[in-house]
Design an enzyme around this catalytic site. Structure first.
Site, PDB file in Angstrom:
ATOM      1  N   ASN A  11      47.736   7.746   5.160  1.00  0.00           N
ATOM      2  CA  ASN A  11      48.075   7.727   3.741  1.00  0.00           C
ATOM      3  C   ASN A  11      48.089   9.185   3.264  1.00  0.00           C
ATOM      4  OD1 ASN A  11      48.055   7.492   0.959  1.00  0.00           O
ATOM      5  ND2 ASN A  11      46.372   6.019   0.883  1.00  0.00           N
ATOM      6  N   ARG A  92      51.693   4.926   4.703  1.00  0.00           N
ATOM      7  CA  ARG A  92      52.068   4.711   3.309  1.00  0.00           C
ATOM      8  C   ARG A  92      53.242   5.634   3.023  1.00  0.00           C
ATOM      9  NH1 ARG A  92      48.810   6.978  -1.857  1.00  0.00           N
ATOM     10  NH2 ARG A  92      50.243   6.239  -3.446  1.00  0.00           N
ATOM     11  N   HIS A 180      52.347   2.768  -6.656  1.00  0.00           N
ATOM     12  CA  HIS A 180      51.005   2.186  -6.470  1.00  0.00           C
ATOM     13  C   HIS A 180      51.080   0.752  -5.950  1.00  0.00           C
ATOM     14  CE1 HIS A 180      48.889   5.215  -9.320  1.00  0.00           C
ATOM     15  NE2 HIS A 180      48.646   5.516  -8.060  1.00  0.00           N
ATOM     16  N   HIS A 207      45.694   0.699 -12.352  1.00  0.00           N
ATOM     17  CA  HIS A 207      45.209   1.584 -11.284  1.00  0.00           C
ATOM     18  C   HIS A 207      45.028   2.967 -11.907  1.00  0.00           C
ATOM     19  CE1 HIS A 207      45.017   3.143  -7.051  1.00  0.00           C
ATOM     20  NE2 HIS A 207      45.127   4.234  -7.782  1.00  0.00           N
ATOM     21  N   LEU A 208      43.778   3.325 -12.189  1.00  0.00           N
ATOM     22  CA  LEU A 208      43.498   4.592 -12.862  1.00  0.00           C
ATOM     23  C   LEU A 208      42.730   5.516 -11.915  1.00  0.00           C
ATOM     24  CD1 LEU A 208      42.303   3.116 -16.316  1.00  0.00           C
ATOM     25  CD2 LEU A 208      44.643   3.630 -15.581  1.00  0.00           C
ATOM     26  N   GLY A 209      43.476   6.369 -11.216  1.00  0.00           N
ATOM     27  CA  GLY A 209      42.862   7.370 -10.335  1.00  0.00           C
ATOM     28  C   GLY A 209      43.441   8.713 -10.726  1.00  0.00           C
ATOM     29  N   ASN A 210      43.564   9.653  -9.792  1.00  0.00           N
ATOM     30  CA  ASN A 210      44.252  10.905 -10.126  1.00  0.00           C
ATOM     31  C   ASN A 210      45.686  10.599 -10.540  1.00  0.00           C
ATOM     32  OD1 ASN A 210      42.331  12.980  -9.854  1.00  0.00           O
ATOM     33  ND2 ASN A 210      42.382  12.687  -7.631  1.00  0.00           N
ATOM     34  N   ARG A 240      49.616  15.132 -14.081  1.00  0.00           N
ATOM     35  CA  ARG A 240      50.991  14.785 -14.484  1.00  0.00           C
ATOM     36  C   ARG A 240      51.001  14.369 -15.954  1.00  0.00           C
ATOM     37  NH1 ARG A 240      51.509  10.629  -9.861  1.00  0.00           N
ATOM     38  NH2 ARG A 240      51.737  11.964  -8.032  1.00  0.00           N
ATOM     39  N   GLY A 331      39.050   3.732 -13.020  1.00  0.00           N
ATOM     40  CA  GLY A 331      38.949   2.312 -13.390  1.00  0.00           C
ATOM     41  C   GLY A 331      37.737   1.630 -12.771  1.00  0.00           C
ATOM     42  N   ASN A 333      34.878   3.219 -11.695  1.00  0.00           N
ATOM     43  CA  ASN A 333      33.578   3.906 -11.843  1.00  0.00           C
ATOM     44  C   ASN A 333      33.220   4.383 -13.233  1.00  0.00           C
ATOM     45  OD1 ASN A 333      33.037   3.949  -8.953  1.00  0.00           O
ATOM     46  ND2 ASN A 333      34.782   5.347  -8.859  1.00  0.00           N
ATOM     47  N   GLU A 380      43.947   0.695  -0.356  1.00  0.00           N
ATOM     48  CA  GLU A 380      45.339   0.832   0.092  1.00  0.00           C
ATOM     49  C   GLU A 380      45.425   0.818   1.619  1.00  0.00           C
ATOM     50  OE1 GLU A 380      45.630   4.359  -2.275  1.00  0.00           O
ATOM     51  OE2 GLU A 380      47.264   3.537  -3.472  1.00  0.00           O
TER      52      GLU A 380
HETATM   53  P1  ADP Z   1      43.199   9.466  -6.001  1.00  0.00           P
HETATM   54  O1  ADP Z   1      44.254   8.925  -6.915  1.00  0.00           O
HETATM   55  O2  ADP Z   1      43.417  10.908  -5.624  1.00  0.00           O
HETATM   56  O3  ADP Z   1      42.877   8.550  -4.823  1.00  0.00           O
HETATM   57  P2  ADP Z   1      40.737   8.510  -7.151  1.00  0.00           P
HETATM   58  O4  ADP Z   1      41.221   7.100  -7.227  1.00  0.00           O
HETATM   59  O5  ADP Z   1      39.595   8.822  -6.251  1.00  0.00           O
HETATM   60  O6  ADP Z   1      41.896   9.544  -6.903  1.00  0.00           O
HETATM   61  O7  ADP Z   1      40.304   8.919  -8.656  1.00  0.00           O
HETATM   62  C1  ADP Z   1      39.822  10.173  -8.981  1.00  0.00           C
HETATM   63  C2  ADP Z   1      39.355  10.165 -10.431  1.00  0.00           C
HETATM   64  O8  ADP Z   1      38.279   9.215 -10.565  1.00  0.00           O
HETATM   65  C3  ADP Z   1      38.816  11.514 -10.902  1.00  0.00           C
HETATM   66  O9  ADP Z   1      39.280  11.794 -12.220  1.00  0.00           O
HETATM   67  C4  ADP Z   1      37.325  11.268 -10.937  1.00  0.00           C
HETATM   68  O10 ADP Z   1      36.669  12.046 -11.900  1.00  0.00           O
HETATM   69  C5  ADP Z   1      37.269   9.814 -11.352  1.00  0.00           C
HETATM   70  N1  ADP Z   1      35.940   9.253 -11.081  1.00  0.00           N
HETATM   71  C6  ADP Z   1      35.376   8.986  -9.889  1.00  0.00           C
HETATM   72  N2  ADP Z   1      34.092   8.563 -10.071  1.00  0.00           N
HETATM   73  C7  ADP Z   1      33.865   8.573 -11.418  1.00  0.00           C
HETATM   74  C8  ADP Z   1      32.741   8.251 -12.247  1.00  0.00           C
HETATM   75  N3  ADP Z   1      31.600   7.830 -11.744  1.00  0.00           N
HETATM   76  N4  ADP Z   1      32.901   8.385 -13.576  1.00  0.00           N
HETATM   77  C9  ADP Z   1      34.054   8.826 -14.101  1.00  0.00           C
HETATM   78  N5  ADP Z   1      35.145   9.137 -13.385  1.00  0.00           N
HETATM   79  C10 ADP Z   1      35.042   9.021 -12.053  1.00  0.00           C
END
Ligand code: ADP
Length: 397
Positions: A11, A92, A180, A207-210, A240, A331, A333, A380
């Site tokens: 990936n 991926r 995603h 899906h809330l990540g980077n 972005r 999302g 954490n 994923e």
């Molecule tokens: P990617 O899309 O690169 O796989 P991730 O899904 O790991 O990224 O998401 C990264 C984001 O999640 C970062 O903004 C990080 O700060 C946030 N994050 C991870 N753990 C926590 C937490 N405990 N509280 C708040 N934000 C968190």
């Protein structure tokens, strides 16, 4: 290890490569997973975590680019096992373009089409292709399967796909694709497993990540999604911008002589949370700073406000809402961010239980609330393994 019983998943992100090894079976079983981070930087690192013991090994490496990562991965893998034990490598692939809506066994024709598609997503496709080619050169007989992030959205209604630009561009492939998809497929499978009929109702997957996006899902199929022709659209993300007024392109070209490349770099790498806060793209950092730095507070407020707006938009598109799922690093954490997104949405039936939310429980809504709000840890990699195995099993059958 018995022969031909493993799937390796790859990936590739813009500056990282995640990988995992699965023992195949009805449900793939993870043997180990790992990551190469900070590709191209002086302090690249490789980590491998053993699934059974949870033990992680970390080493500093030199990885100038994705091709170097392929070499490193192959070399480390060969220390652990023989390539002859691997059924297939599942990759991926972010963009499948207009042609690919199902996972594909990589054959020269598929490679040629993916090369043709590279301009669709110059940030991801060339490095993904580089990894596929490196594995192909080193292990010519080893099957590889491309699993597309766009595939989940193949059934989106036409009205959700169509872009409001001159019609002729559609024939050239310009439309909403959405991304995603591997994460969304996993989340929907999980929802089906734990929530039964909920997966066939009106669902929003967030899906809330980077990278961040939402998908509206109805009857188990994608109904709309926030990302578009590229992953740059929709919600503001770590770096972005998400959706922007198209007039800004002309304005910056006229006033700053900004080029297309500079604009692309700005909206993909210097905008979103990083752009607004001027300090960090990372939600954890920003939450830690928001009391003392109004820019950090505004970046988080903007992210939550836009996410709330999309929830409202998709509840309207779906004609109501039964289930909301939070996933991705933020999302899964961040109770604070989830609470801020959901605040004031009681009129839509979204009512969080603050104790459950703080504990990151599987269901974080009040028992009496009409909408079930869930937290599901996305995966994923396992989805790539499942898809690659399906393609291989079909080929063997
Ligand atoms: P990617 O899309 O690169 O796989 P991730 O899904 O790991 O990224 O998401 C990264 C984001 O999640 C970062 O903004 C990080 O700060 C946030 N994050 C991870 N753990 C926590 C937490 N405990 N509280 C708040 N934000 C968190």
């Amino acid at each position: 290890m018995s022969s031909k019983s493993f799937i390796l998943t790859i990936n590739a992100g813009s500056s990282s490569v995640k990988f995992a090894l699965f023992r195949v079976g009805q449900t793939p079983e993870r043997v180990f997973s790992g990551k190469i981070e900070r590709i191209g930087l002086p302090d690249s690192a490789l980590t491998v975590t053993d699934a059974a013991s949870g033990r992680t090994e970390r080493e500093q490496i030199t990885a100038a680019d994705h091709a170097a990562c392929a070499g490193l991965l192959i070399e480390r893998l060969e220390r652990k096992m023989s390539a002859a034990d691997i059924v297939a490598v599942g990759h991926r692939v972010v963009h499948g373009g207009p042609r690919y809506s199902e996972p594909q066994r990589v054959i020269p024709e598929v490679l040629a089409e993916l090369s043709r598609l590279s301009p669709y997503d110059p940030e991801h496709l060339p490095s993904e292709l580089g990894l596929i080619e490196a594995f192909g050169q080193k292990f010519p007989g080893l099957p590889q399967v491309a699993c597309f992030d766009t595939a989940f959205h193949r059934d989106m209604p036409r009205v959700a796909r169509l872009l409001p630009i001159p019609r002729r561009y559609e024939a050239e492939g310009l439309r909403r694709y959405g991304f995603h998809g591997l994460s969304y497929e996993f989340l929907l499978d999980e929802l089906r497993r734990i929530g039964g009929a909920a997966a066939d109702g009106r669902v929003i997957l967030a899906h809330l990540g980077n990278g961040a996006s939402m998908a509206a899902v109805r009857g188990g199929k994608s109904f709309d999604t926030t990302m578009g022709f590229t992953p740059a659209a929709g919600l503001p993300m770590s770096t972005r911008s998400g959706d922007l007024d198209p007039g800004i392109v002309a304005y910056l070209a006229n006033t700053e002589n900004m080029t297309v490349e500079q604009f692309h770099e700005m909206v993909n790498s210097r905008s979103g949370l990083l752009g607004v806060s001027e300090t960090s793209s990372d939600v954890r950092d920003l939450l830690a700073r928001e009391q003392n730095d109004p820019r950090a507070a505004e970046a988080i407020a903007l992210f939550c406000y836009q996410a709330k707006k999309w929830l409202g938009a998709y509840a309207a598109a779906l004609g109501g809402l039964d289930t909301l799922v939070f996933a991705g690093g933020i999302g899964e954490n961040s109770p604070e961010v989830r609470a801020r997104i959901c605040e004031g949405l009681e009129f839509l039936g979204i009512e969080l239980d603050s104790a459950r939310n703080s504990a990151n429980e599987a269901i974080i809504s009040k028992a009496s609330g009409p909408v079930a709000v869930r937290v599901i840890r996305t995966d994923e990699e396992i989805q790539i393994a499942k898809s690659a195995w399906k393609v291989m099993a079909a080929a063997i059958a």
